[in-house]
Design an enzyme around this catalytic site. Structure first.
Site, PDB file in Angstrom:
ATOM      1  N   SER A  31       0.830  -1.217   0.000  1.00 22.56           N
ATOM      2  CA  SER A  31       0.000   0.000   0.000  1.00 22.56           C
ATOM      3  C   SER A  31       0.853   1.251   0.000  1.00 22.56           C
ATOM      4  CB  SER A  31      -0.841   0.085   1.288  1.00 22.56           C
ATOM      5  OG  SER A  31      -1.852  -0.839   1.271  1.00 22.56           O
ATOM      6  N   HIS A  62      -3.863   0.656  -4.805  1.00 22.33           N
ATOM      7  CA  HIS A  62      -3.262  -0.546  -5.399  1.00 22.33           C
ATOM      8  C   HIS A  62      -3.554  -0.548  -6.897  1.00 22.33           C
ATOM      9  CE1 HIS A  62      -1.979  -3.221  -1.977  1.00 22.33           C
ATOM     10  NE2 HIS A  62      -2.487  -2.173  -1.366  1.00 22.33           N
ATOM     11  N   HIS A  84      -5.793  -8.994  -1.179  1.00 27.46           N
ATOM     12  CA  HIS A  84      -5.767  -9.323   0.244  1.00 27.46           C
ATOM     13  C   HIS A  84      -6.904 -10.281   0.590  1.00 27.46           C
ATOM     14  CE1 HIS A  84      -3.920  -5.366  -0.247  1.00 27.46           C
ATOM     15  NE2 HIS A  84      -3.143  -5.697   0.755  1.00 27.46           N
ATOM     16  N   TYR A  86      -8.764 -10.070   3.137  1.00 26.18           N
ATOM     17  CA  TYR A  86      -9.930  -9.337   3.662  1.00 26.18           C
ATOM     18  C   TYR A  86     -10.863  -8.845   2.562  1.00 26.18           C
ATOM     19  CZ  TYR A  86      -7.225  -5.070   2.643  1.00 26.18           C
ATOM     20  OH  TYR A  86      -6.497  -4.106   2.019  1.00 26.18           O
ATOM     21  N   GLU A  87     -10.379  -8.849   1.303  1.00 25.37           N
ATOM     22  CA  GLU A  87     -11.259  -8.427   0.207  1.00 25.37           C
ATOM     23  C   GLU A  87     -12.276  -9.518  -0.119  1.00 25.37           C
ATOM     24  OE1 GLU A  87      -9.201  -6.139  -3.083  1.00 25.37           O
ATOM     25  OE2 GLU A  87      -7.461  -6.889  -1.985  1.00 25.37           O
ATOM     26  N   ALA A 114       3.016  -2.123   3.942  1.00 25.46           N
ATOM     27  CA  ALA A 114       2.827  -1.094   4.956  1.00 25.46           C
ATOM     28  C   ALA A 114       2.379  -1.826   6.215  1.00 25.46           C
ATOM     29  CB  ALA A 114       1.757  -0.108   4.503  1.00 25.46           C
ATOM     30  N   MET A 212      -1.582  -6.895   7.006  1.00 19.66           N
ATOM     31  CA  MET A 212      -2.643  -7.734   6.434  1.00 19.66           C
ATOM     32  C   MET A 212      -2.204  -8.438   5.148  1.00 19.66           C
ATOM     33  SD  MET A 212      -5.671  -4.922   6.989  1.00 19.66           S
ATOM     34  CE  MET A 212      -5.710  -3.891   8.473  1.00 19.66           C
ATOM     35  N   SER A 213      -0.893  -8.663   4.999  1.00 26.28           N
ATOM     36  CA  SER A 213      -0.407  -9.307   3.761  1.00 26.28           C
ATOM     37  C   SER A 213       0.892 -10.042   4.054  1.00 26.28           C
ATOM     38  CB  SER A 213      -0.152  -8.232   2.694  1.00 26.28           C
ATOM     39  OG  SER A 213       0.927  -7.396   3.095  1.00 26.28           O
ATOM     40  N   ASN A 236       2.665   3.655  10.794  1.00 24.36           N
ATOM     41  CA  ASN A 236       1.933   4.191  11.953  1.00 24.36           C
ATOM     42  C   ASN A 236       2.248   3.337  13.165  1.00 24.36           C
ATOM     43  OD1 ASN A 236       0.073   2.270  10.243  1.00 24.36           O
ATOM     44  ND2 ASN A 236      -0.571   2.054  12.369  1.00 24.36           N
ATOM     45  N   HIS A 248      -6.723   4.352   6.735  1.00 24.89           N
ATOM     46  CA  HIS A 248      -6.016   3.954   5.519  1.00 24.89           C
ATOM     47  C   HIS A 248      -5.324   5.167   4.900  1.00 24.89           C
ATOM     48  CE1 HIS A 248      -5.114   1.468   2.073  1.00 24.89           C
ATOM     49  NE2 HIS A 248      -5.734   2.287   1.247  1.00 24.89           N
TER      50      HIS A 248
HETATM   51  N1  HPA Z   1      -2.363  -2.634  11.371  1.00 26.04           N
HETATM   52  C1  HPA Z   1      -2.537  -3.518  10.370  1.00 26.04           C
HETATM   53  N2  HPA Z   1      -2.147  -3.287   9.125  1.00 26.04           N
HETATM   54  C2  HPA Z   1      -1.551  -2.111   8.864  1.00 26.04           C
HETATM   55  C3  HPA Z   1      -1.343  -1.143   9.853  1.00 26.04           C
HETATM   56  C4  HPA Z   1      -1.766  -1.417  11.182  1.00 26.04           C
HETATM   57  O1  HPA Z   1      -1.608  -0.615  12.131  1.00 26.04           O
HETATM   58  N3  HPA Z   1      -0.729  -0.096   9.249  1.00 26.04           N
HETATM   59  C5  HPA Z   1      -0.577  -0.419   7.946  1.00 26.04           C
HETATM   60  N4  HPA Z   1      -1.069  -1.644   7.694  1.00 26.04           N
END
Ligand code: HPA
Length: 276
Positions: A31, A62, A84, A86-87, A114, A212-213, A236, A248
């Site tokens: 991402s 993406h 992903h 989750y999609e 990310a 998440m990947s 973050n 996001h």
């Molecule tokens: N959690 C999960 N996935 C992420 C995060 C997060 O804080 N930041 C970027 N992808």
């Protein structure tokens, strides 16, 4: 119905019908990290939607295409965008693009993502070499009949992230005067971000970052015998480690802030990874 292996071969052949370019390294861009493709000498671009049956991402940020070309003179295939779990995709489709790159005979897979940082003192944004991973309540992509054509039923995962390649990443960062940490990446399903309690827990068991990947792609790649390395862009602090709610947009904005540093590192590392 066509079986999964036949689908893989058909996707590989659809790519091959569009380019005979032979990459040695596959690079998956997470991402907000797509802009690194601007440093690439592109020979061919293949949108995922032009490959029949290929999973196409719905996530903003993406782009969704394979780019074939050179980074630092090394032939690479770059995934600008991934799908992903989750999609709503089946886990086997989540790793299909990785496996297609394996079938295109890449030798090494370079994963990026990310991620949220689990160390309260981590700098934001910053970069972390992935030392190991954990899939937490996440389905293993090798579940189901084993694809003997790709690899063995019970593949070893004791060194998913190649130690020599991790060293190359650290040496490259040192040469560039960049800070680079190392840690364990924990893959969760998402799409909700974690709760503060979850973040404290994942940190307490030794995790460095959550996302998440990536881990499932690394498992599919190791199953095929590819060498693997990875970098998390810590965009973050994990939920509860800062006073701000997560979004996001923040992840993408933070990715933008570090994009140049990230591109410099990846571009300089690729020739060294190719030789290692
Ligand atoms: N959690 C999960 N996935 C992420 C995060 C997060 O804080 N930041 C970027 N992808």
């Amino acid at each position: 119905m066509e079986n999964y292996y036949e689908k893989l071969i058909r996707c590989r052949d659809a790519v091959r019908a569009k380019t005979d370019f032979q990459p040695r390294i596959g690079l998956i861009l997470g991402s907000g990290l797509g802009p690194i493709a601007e440093t690439m000498d592109v020979v061919a671009a293949i949108p995922y939607k032009d490959i029949p049956g290929f999973p196409v991402s719905t996530v903003p940020g993406h782009a969704g295409r394979y780019l074939f070309g050179y980074i630092g003179g090394v032939p690479v295939v770059c995934m600008q965008g991934r799908v992903h779990y989750y999609e709503g995709f089946d886990i086997h489709d989540v790793v299909l693009p990785t496996r297609v790159m394996g079938l295109l005979s890449i030798k090494t897979l370079f994963l990026t993502n990310a991620a949220g940082g689990l160390d309260p003192d981590m700098e934001i944004p910053s970069l972390m070499v992935i030392r190991d991973h954990m899939m937490f309540n996440f389905p293993n992509p090798l579940v189901g009949p084993n694809l003997d054509q790709l690899g063995t039923r019970f593949p070893d995962m004791s060194q998913v992230y190649d130690p020599a390649l991790r060293q190359v990443l650290h040496d490259t960062a040192a040469k560039l005067g960049q800070k680079l940490s190392e840690g364990v990446y924990i893959q969760l399903t998402g799409p909700s971000f974690e709760t503060p309690f979850e973040v404290r827990y994942y940190g307490s068991i030794g995790g460095g970052a959550v996302g998440m990947s990536t881990a499932c792609e690394a498992v599919a790649a190791r199953h095929m015998g590819l060498r693997v390395c990875g970098i998390s862009c810590i965009t973050n602090k994990g939920a509860g480690l800062s006073s701000q709610p997560l979004s996001h947009e923040e992840v993408n904005a933070s990715g933008d802030l570090i994009a140049e540093r990230f591109s410099a590192l990846v571009t300089a590392a690729i020739p060294a990874i190719d030789k290692a």
